[in-house]
Design a protein around this motif. Structure first.
Motif, PDB file in Angstrom:
ATOM      1  N   THR A 160       0.844  -1.184   0.000  1.00  0.00           N
ATOM      2  CA  THR A 160       0.000   0.000   0.000  1.00  0.00           C
ATOM      3  C   THR A 160       0.885   1.241   0.000  1.00  0.00           C
ATOM      4  O   THR A 160       1.710   1.422   0.888  1.00  0.00           O
ATOM      5  N   PRO A 161       0.732   2.105  -1.020  1.00  0.00           N
ATOM      6  CA  PRO A 161       1.585   3.303  -1.049  1.00  0.00           C
ATOM      7  C   PRO A 161       1.203   4.277   0.064  1.00  0.00           C
ATOM      8  O   PRO A 161       0.065   4.329   0.508  1.00  0.00           O
ATOM      9  N   ASP A 162       2.174   5.038   0.505  1.00  0.00           N
ATOM     10  CA  ASP A 162       1.956   6.075   1.513  1.00  0.00           C
ATOM     11  C   ASP A 162       1.443   7.324   0.788  1.00  0.00           C
ATOM     12  O   ASP A 162       2.220   8.186   0.380  1.00  0.00           O
ATOM     13  N   ILE A 163       0.134   7.400   0.602  1.00  0.00           N
ATOM     14  CA  ILE A 163      -0.471   8.492  -0.163  1.00  0.00           C
ATOM     15  C   ILE A 163      -0.160   9.840   0.467  1.00  0.00           C
ATOM     16  O   ILE A 163       0.223  10.785  -0.220  1.00  0.00           O
ATOM     17  N   ASP A 164      -0.312   9.943   1.795  1.00  0.00           N
ATOM     18  CA  ASP A 164      -0.034  11.222   2.465  1.00  0.00           C
ATOM     19  C   ASP A 164       1.414  11.637   2.255  1.00  0.00           C
ATOM     20  O   ASP A 164       1.706  12.805   2.002  1.00  0.00           O
TER      21      ASP A 164
END
Length: 95
Positions: free
Chosen positions: A4-8
């Motif tokens: 899961t990419p670190d969107i923030d």
């Protein structure tokens, strides 16, 4: 390794590199995506993205991701902006 990419983290990186602009917008009532102070965070294309990628390419990319046709009004607005920029450059060069 997390899939899961670190969107923030990515958004913060793009803001710090001027690819995105971040703004808080007042919302009348609390809704999803609203911060603690009752404002929604909105992102817009930053100056670096405008220079390196361009608005037209962003419109086509987004339409491709959404599997839709590009919005003709957005493309017309880009064309109008391009024409007025060219006219301003021509007028500025005549001095």
């Amino acid at each position: 390794v997390s899939e899961t990419p670190d969107i923030d983290g990515l958004l913060e990186k793009f803001v710090s590199q001027d690819y995105l602009l971040r703004d808080k917008i007042e919302e009348g009532e609390e809704s999803a995506g609203t911060s603690e102070d009752g404002k929604v965070i909105a992102y817009a294309m930053g100056p670096r993205a405008a220079m390196e990628v361009g608005r037209r390419q962003v419109v086509y990319f987004c339409s491709n991701v959404l599997d839709e046709q590009p919005d003709p009004t957005m493309l017309a607005e880009i064309d109008e902006d391009d024409e007025s920029s060219e006219e301003e450059e021509e007028e500025g060069g005549e001095e």
